[in-house]
Design a protein around this motif. Structure first.
Motif, mmCIF file in Angstrom:
data_model
loop_
_atom_site.group_PDB
_atom_site.id
_atom_site.type_symbol
_atom_site.label_atom_id
_atom_site.label_comp_id
_atom_site.label_asym_id
_atom_site.label_seq_id
_atom_site.Cartn_x
_atom_site.Cartn_y
_atom_site.Cartn_z
ATOM 1 N N PHE A 23 14.919 -0.549 3.654
ATOM 2 C CA PHE A 23 13.734 -0.158 2.891
ATOM 3 C C PHE A 23 14.108 0.248 1.470
ATOM 4 O O PHE A 23 13.389 -0.049 0.510
ATOM 5 N N VAL A 24 15.247 0.918 1.318
ATOM 6 C CA VAL A 24 15.739 1.279 -0.019
ATOM 7 C C VAL A 24 15.938 0.033 -0.864
ATOM 8 O O VAL A 24 15.573 -0.010 -2.049
ATOM 9 N N LEU A 25 16.517 -1.007 -0.272
ATOM 10 C CA LEU A 25 16.711 -2.257 -1.005
ATOM 11 C C LEU A 25 15.371 -2.827 -1.453
ATOM 12 O O LEU A 25 15.246 -3.361 -2.557
ATOM 13 N N GLY A 26 14.367 -2.731 -0.578
ATOM 14 C CA GLY A 26 13.035 -3.199 -0.958
ATOM 15 C C GLY A 26 12.496 -2.448 -2.153
ATOM 16 O O GLY A 26 11.920 -3.042 -3.080
ATOM 17 N N LEU A 27 12.683 -1.124 -2.166
ATOM 18 C CA LEU A 27 12.239 -0.327 -3.313
ATOM 19 C C LEU A 27 12.981 -0.734 -4.577
ATOM 20 O O LEU A 27 12.392 -0.833 -5.665
ATOM 21 N N MET A 28 14.284 -0.969 -4.447
ATOM 22 C CA MET A 28 15.073 -1.345 -5.620
ATOM 23 C C MET A 28 14.566 -2.638 -6.244
ATOM 24 O O MET A 28 14.521 -2.783 -7.466
ATOM 25 N N VAL A 29 14.204 -3.593 -5.389
ATOM 26 C CA VAL A 29 13.746 -4.892 -5.880
ATOM 27 C C VAL A 29 12.367 -4.778 -6.517
ATOM 28 O O VAL A 29 12.113 -5.312 -7.605
ATOM 29 N N ASP A 30 11.451 -4.060 -5.850
ATOM 30 C CA ASP A 30 10.054 -4.053 -6.304
ATOM 31 C C ASP A 30 9.751 -3.020 -7.382
ATOM 32 O O ASP A 30 8.752 -3.146 -8.081
ATOM 33 N N LEU A 31 10.595 -2.003 -7.510
ATOM 34 C CA LEU A 31 10.335 -0.962 -8.512
ATOM 35 C C LEU A 31 11.370 -0.973 -9.639
ATOM 36 O O LEU A 31 11.454 -0.026 -10.403
ATOM 37 N N ALA A 32 12.133 -2.034 -9.740
ATOM 38 C CA ALA A 32 13.215 -2.096 -10.723
ATOM 39 C C ALA A 32 12.708 -1.978 -12.155
ATOM 40 O O ALA A 32 13.420 -1.471 -13.028
ATOM 41 N N ASP A 33 11.489 -2.436 -12.415
ATOM 42 C CA ASP A 33 10.949 -2.348 -13.779
ATOM 43 C C ASP A 33 10.583 -0.927 -14.153
ATOM 44 O O ASP A 33 10.551 -0.581 -15.341
ATOM 45 N N CYS A 34 10.284 -0.090 -13.154
ATOM 46 C CA CYS A 34 9.804 1.271 -13.423
ATOM 47 C C CYS A 34 10.869 2.339 -13.205
ATOM 48 O O CYS A 34 10.821 3.399 -13.829
ATOM 49 N N TYR A 35 11.797 2.079 -12.291
ATOM 50 C CA TYR A 35 12.757 3.106 -11.907
ATOM 51 C C TYR A 35 14.184 2.551 -11.838
ATOM 52 O O TYR A 35 14.394 1.389 -11.508
ATOM 53 N N THR A 36 15.125 3.446 -12.114
ATOM 54 C CA THR A 36 16.513 3.211 -11.739
ATOM 55 C C THR A 36 16.700 3.868 -10.383
ATOM 56 O O THR A 36 16.535 5.087 -10.242
ATOM 57 N N ALA A 49 0.835 -1.205 0.000
ATOM 58 C CA ALA A 49 0.000 0.000 0.000
ATOM 59 C C ALA A 49 0.870 1.254 0.000
ATOM 60 O O ALA A 49 0.536 2.258 -0.642
ATOM 61 N N PHE A 50 2.002 1.189 0.711
ATOM 62 C CA PHE A 50 2.913 2.337 0.702
ATOM 63 C C PHE A 50 3.470 2.564 -0.704
ATOM 64 O O PHE A 50 3.547 3.712 -1.170
ATOM 65 N N ILE A 51 3.887 1.509 -1.370
ATOM 66 C CA ILE A 51 4.432 1.637 -2.728
ATOM 67 C C ILE A 51 3.394 2.288 -3.642
ATOM 68 O O ILE A 51 3.709 3.203 -4.425
ATOM 69 N N LYS A 52 2.161 1.833 -3.532
ATOM 70 C CA LYS A 52 1.082 2.401 -4.359
ATOM 71 C C LYS A 52 0.886 3.875 -4.049
ATOM 72 O O LYS A 52 0.708 4.703 -4.953
ATOM 73 N N ALA A 53 0.925 4.227 -2.746
ATOM 74 C CA ALA A 53 0.752 5.622 -2.352
ATOM 75 C C ALA A 53 1.914 6.483 -2.835
ATOM 76 O O ALA A 53 1.728 7.631 -3.252
ATOM 77 N N LEU A 54 3.128 5.951 -2.790
ATOM 78 C CA LEU A 54 4.297 6.687 -3.270
ATOM 79 C C LEU A 54 4.172 6.996 -4.751
ATOM 80 O O LEU A 54 4.424 8.128 -5.196
ATOM 81 N N LEU A 55 3.779 6.005 -5.522
ATOM 82 C CA LEU A 55 3.661 6.203 -6.966
ATOM 83 C C LEU A 55 2.556 7.196 -7.325
ATOM 84 O O LEU A 55 2.644 7.894 -8.333
ATOM 85 N N SER A 56 1.517 7.266 -6.483
ATOM 86 C CA SER A 56 0.390 8.165 -6.772
ATOM 87 C C SER A 56 0.482 9.492 -6.026
ATOM 88 O O SER A 56 -0.454 10.286 -6.054
ATOM 89 N N ASP A 57 1.598 9.739 -5.322
ATOM 90 C CA ASP A 57 1.824 10.991 -4.592
ATOM 91 C C ASP A 57 0.756 11.235 -3.528
ATOM 92 O O ASP A 57 0.317 12.366 -3.312
ATOM 93 N N ASP A 58 0.353 10.188 -2.832
ATOM 94 C CA ASP A 58 -0.630 10.290 -1.754
ATOM 95 C C ASP A 58 0.113 10.342 -0.422
ATOM 96 O O ASP A 58 0.354 9.313 0.217
ATOM 97 N N THR A 59 0.504 11.540 -0.002
ATOM 98 C CA THR A 59 1.343 11.685 1.195
ATOM 99 C C THR A 59 0.639 11.210 2.449
ATOM 100 O O THR A 59 1.262 10.622 3.346
#
Length: 564
Positions: A465-478, A418-428
């Motif tokens: 947490f950064v490592l988690g983002l790298m793994v789960d958002l690798a297709d969308c972001y560097t 849910a946090f990842i989804k909120a981050l991508l949609s700018d829902d602070t």
């Protein structure tokens, strides 16, 4: 017709008698015997055939297998008369510590003692004749599951003498997976107790033992000489970088490709190479882990076989609880980059908490990283340990590590997603809600428990947490962290790979009561730092407009987080 693959069979006799698939590794026997080394310690990653090799060696030399030359007919060791004459001619003591994985010293010692008592029970025939005198028979009978430390640590030494006298030949001792209890002792906090017991037993069995012909120990790691091997100067240590036995453990590329031909998978050779190649022993490159190859031949499916054969609990613990530098280095490995790091192949377990080089040494020994190159020094300019160029071993290991990172947030997976989804949609607002749920449950998971919680704790969490983002958002972001941009070093930058996504900059700050009146002040300080240090400059230079760059400050106070 392809042979049957017997998965998980570690008994050499069973494989040969049933004509299961087998890659001939009996040349190891000749190489080892002709080395002349009294005590040999061989380290290789798990599931690389160490136990099968020990079974093969026992059944070649042991008097219990006298007359069983049929097990070796047609194999390389049987080509020379000299070795045919050696088969079945030595008393052999064979033990394995592979199943000693207890969480306390008492249970670990009890299991070791039970193994010793069981070995004595197998040799109960020694009590029947007159090769032992009355006092020795009494000592023999004292080796039981409830014996004291003196009898336990001398048990192998004494049994060697009894067998040597009975057979008229010195003994061969085989100890498989000697370091399994050591790793558990480190993880569960009884290292010093086990070291004292083991050192005494090993000294009696392998150093002050006049009835010892040869010995082999196998394991994953070379435990520091200063701990259990402090009194043993007669050990030949063969690590993964040593020149001996380079192809005795694991499959060479030639062996793998021949196997693929046999199983009708000739067209898959390059794919197999990408998934499972990458191990380097000595000067031999293109070594494959046999567990994955055997399972692939049996099932015909490409997946993570070797990487899933154990819990990898120690590796996960060290990376999860590691410092900022450890996690940032691990980020680079996950992205396919290489590290230049000094390593020491002697594993000092009690340094793993505060010496990151010891962590990389363990990962190399375990087969998770491979050495591509190393710096060579002239003797007069050598200072400290040489640096090694390291990278992830292969695609299978890469998948294992990504799954390991995901598992760090498994208990909060719904909040994390849910946090990842909120981050991508700018829902602070939603980001704040879900990040606080994650942090409240996960902070202690990233702390070692050997230091006070506080300033160090958020850093360990958010770099995980950064490592988690790298793994789960690798297709969308560097995703990069702690890199220079503008006039400083940002914490996290998410550079979009797709035009419809915004770039994201994140700065972490810990609340300081002498500097900040509230978490809002800490957030504002983080946002101000992004602006003053011009962290967006790298993104702008790549053509991303200011309007497409979102900036967040993450403020931490204990387990409370505020995002703005």
């Amino acid at each position: 017709m392809a042979r049957t693959v017997g998965i998980g069979i570690q008994d050499f006799r069973k494989i040969i008698e049933n004509q299961y698939f087998y890659v001939d590794k009996t040349a190891f026997i000749k190489e080892w015997w002709e080395s002349g080394d009294e005590v040999t310690l061989i380290t290789r990653p798990r599931r690389f055939g160490k136990t099968l090799t020990m079974s093969m060696t026992e059944q070649f030399f042991s008097v219990k297998y006298a007359g069983r030359g049929d097990l070796f007919e047609g194999l390389s060791i049987w080509q020379e008369e000299k070795y045919r004459a050696l088969q079945g001619t030595y008393p052999v003591i064979s033990l394995s510590f592979a199943n000693i994985k207890e969480n306390n010293y008492k249970d670990t010692r009890d299991k070791i003692v039970q193994l010793l008592a069981r070995e004595y029970a197998r040799c109960a025939f020694l009590l029947e004749g007159d090769s032992l005198n009355g006092q020795e028979k009494d000592m023999f009978r004292r080796v039981t599951a409830d014996m004291g430390d003196v009898d336990a640590t001398l048990a192998l030494h004494q049994l060697s003498e009894y067998l040597c006298r009975f057979y008229g030949k010195k003994v061969i001792i085989l100890l498989d997976e000697y370091d399994t209890p050591m790793q558990e002792a480190y993880v569960h906090g009884y290292w010093e107790e086990l070291v004292a017991f083991t050192r005494s037993m090993f000294n009696a069995a392998f150093k002050t033992n006049p009835w010892l012909e040869r010995a082999i120990m196998t394991g994953i790691t070379r435990v520091s000489k200063e701990s259990i091997f402090s009194d043993l100067n007669n050990i030949e240590v063969v690590t993964t970088t040593a020149g001996k036995y380079e192809t005795a453990f694991g499959f060479t590329e030639e062996e793998v490709f021949e196997s693929l031909d046999e199983f009708g998978m000739s067209g898959e050779k390059q794919r197999v190479k990408w998934w499972y190649d990458g191990f380097i022993f000595g000067e031999s490159r293109d070594i494959y882990n046999p567990w994955s190859i055997l399972n692939l031949l049996d099932k015909g499916k490409f997946t993570t076989y070797w990487a899933n054969t154990s819990s990898n609990s120690l590796v996960g613990k060290l990376l999860r609880e590691g410092s900022r530098d450890v996690k940032e280095s691990f980020e680079r490995l996950i992205k396919g980059e290489h590290l230049w790091i000094p390593i020491d192949e002697q594993i000092v377990y009690n340094q793993l908490d505060n010496n990151e080089y010891a962590i990389w040494s363990l990962l190399v020994a375990g087969g998770y990283l491979k050495i591509l190159n190393y710096e060579r020094y002239e003797e007069d300019e050598f200072i400290g340990e040489p640096r090694y160029e390291l990278t992830l071993t292969n695609h299978e290991v890469e998948i294992m590590f990504k799954n390991m990172v995901r598992s760090w947030f498994a208990k909060e997976v719904s909040s994390y997603n849910a946090f990842i989804k909120a981050l991508l949609s700018d829902d602070t607002e939603a980001m704040n809600e879900y990040m606080n749920q994650i942090a409240g449950n996960a902070f202690s998971y990233f702390d070692t428990g050997k230091r006070a919680s506080g300033k160090a704790e958020p850093e360990r969490f958010y770099h995980g947490f950064v490592l988690g983002l790298m793994v789960d958002l690798a297709d969308c972001y560097t995703i990069t962290s702690n890199r220079e941009s503008g006039f400083g070093r940002y914490d996290i930058m998410l550079e979009p790979k797709k035009e419809n996504l915004d770039a994201i900059l994140i700065e972490f700050k810990v609340f300081h009561p002498r500097r900040d009146n509230s978490l809002e002040d800490t957030v504002n300080a983080a946002l101000l730092q992004i602006e003053e240090k011009k962290y967006a400059q790298t993104l702008i230079a790549k053509g991303i407009s200011e309007e497409r760059i979102r900036k967040y400050g993450f403020a931490f106070e204990g387990k409370e987080v505020l995002i703005g």
